[in-house]
Design a protein around this motif. Structure first.
Motif, PDB file in Angstrom:
ATOM      1  N   ALA A   1       3.161 -16.143  14.084  1.00  0.00           N
ATOM      2  CA  ALA A   1       2.125 -15.367  13.401  1.00  0.00           C
ATOM      3  C   ALA A   1       2.540 -13.899  13.287  1.00  0.00           C
ATOM      4  O   ALA A   1       2.304 -13.256  12.254  1.00  0.00           O
ATOM      5  CB  ALA A   1       0.797 -15.493  14.129  1.00  0.00           C
ATOM      6  N   GLY A   2       3.174 -13.373  14.312  1.00  0.00           N
ATOM      7  CA  GLY A   2       3.675 -11.993  14.263  1.00  0.00           C
ATOM      8  C   GLY A   2       4.749 -11.814  13.207  1.00  0.00           C
ATOM      9  O   GLY A   2       4.792 -10.788  12.516  1.00  0.00           O
TER      10      GLY A   2
ATOM     11  N   ARG B   1       3.087 -11.823   9.815  1.00  0.00           N
ATOM     12  CA  ARG B   1       2.444 -10.517   9.628  1.00  0.00           C
ATOM     13  C   ARG B   1       3.478  -9.454   9.264  1.00  0.00           C
ATOM     14  O   ARG B   1       3.246  -8.628   8.378  1.00  0.00           O
ATOM     15  CB  ARG B   1       1.705 -10.120  10.900  1.00  0.00           C
ATOM     16  CG  ARG B   1       0.990  -8.802  10.784  1.00  0.00           C
ATOM     17  CD  ARG B   1       0.241  -8.474  12.093  1.00  0.00           C
ATOM     18  NE  ARG B   1      -0.301  -7.158  12.039  1.00  0.00           N
ATOM     19  CZ  ARG B   1       0.347  -6.061  12.442  1.00  0.00           C
ATOM     20  NH1 ARG B   1       1.559  -6.142  12.928  1.00  0.00           N
ATOM     21  NH2 ARG B   1      -0.230  -4.885  12.361  1.00  0.00           N
TER      22      ARG B   1
ATOM     23  N   HIS C   1       4.574  -9.863   5.579  1.00  0.00           N
ATOM     24  CA  HIS C   1       3.568  -9.359   4.652  1.00  0.00           C
ATOM     25  C   HIS C   1       3.482  -7.835   4.698  1.00  0.00           C
ATOM     26  O   HIS C   1       3.272  -7.187   3.662  1.00  0.00           O
ATOM     27  CB  HIS C   1       2.210  -9.972   4.952  1.00  0.00           C
ATOM     28  CG  HIS C   1       2.119 -11.419   4.587  1.00  0.00           C
ATOM     29  ND1 HIS C   1       2.186 -11.872   3.285  1.00  0.00           N
ATOM     30  CD2 HIS C   1       1.985 -12.521   5.344  1.00  0.00           C
ATOM     31  CE1 HIS C   1       2.097 -13.175   3.256  1.00  0.00           C
ATOM     32  NE2 HIS C   1       1.977 -13.602   4.502  1.00  0.00           N
ATOM     33  N   SER C   2       3.644  -7.272   5.864  1.00  0.00           N
ATOM     34  CA  SER C   2       3.614  -5.818   6.007  1.00  0.00           C
ATOM     35  C   SER C   2       4.782  -5.164   5.263  1.00  0.00           C
ATOM     36  O   SER C   2       4.611  -4.130   4.607  1.00  0.00           O
ATOM     37  CB  SER C   2       3.661  -5.459   7.496  1.00  0.00           C
ATOM     38  OG  SER C   2       3.736  -4.075   7.669  1.00  0.00           O
TER      39      SER C   2
END
Length: 128
Positions: free
Chosen positions: A42-43, A46, A49-50
């Motif tokens: 999940a990190g 993220r 996407h960041s």
């Protein structure tokens, strides 16, 4: 070991004593490992996407700065830095910006993950 008495006598051998504790501990370790892996995946999602958002915003900022007569690559670098990324390449074709941004994760068990994303932006009057 004989448990109980009478007609329903249950016999349990000494080898099974504590087996439930071993099973419970094994399941706890398995669930903890799965939770850790899911958290790290999940990190990474993220982070990806960041970095994509940082590249998009940097390209928009560079295009806008070019139209305003400012340095587009400085604007792109500042926006990327604010979004936790680094500009690797900044290319301007007239007022059209092409930016490549990179984001790097923190160290996980001695390894770092990195994502690169390319984005392009042009002023709205280029579409007419």
């Amino acid at each position: 070991v004989v448990l109980g008495g009478g007609a329903g006598v249950a016999v349990r051998s000494r080898g099974e004593t504590g087996a439930a504790t071993v099973y419970a501990a094994s399941i706890a370790v398995l669930l903890t490992t799965v939770a850790l892996v899911v958290t790290q995946v999940a990190g990474l999602v993220r982070l990806k996407h960041s970095v994509a958002a940082a590249a998009d915003l940097s390209a928009l900022a560079a295009s806008r700065a070019s139209v305003n007569g400012d340095d587009p690559c400085d604007a792109a670098t500042a926006i990327a830095r604010r979004n936790g990324a680094k500009v690797l390449t900044c290319r301007m074709d007239f007022d059209v910006a092409t930016i490549t941004a990179r984001g790097t994760s923190r160290s996980w068990w001695g390894h770092r993950w990195a994502f690169e994303q390319k984005a392009r932006a042009a002023p709205d009057f280029y579409l007419n």
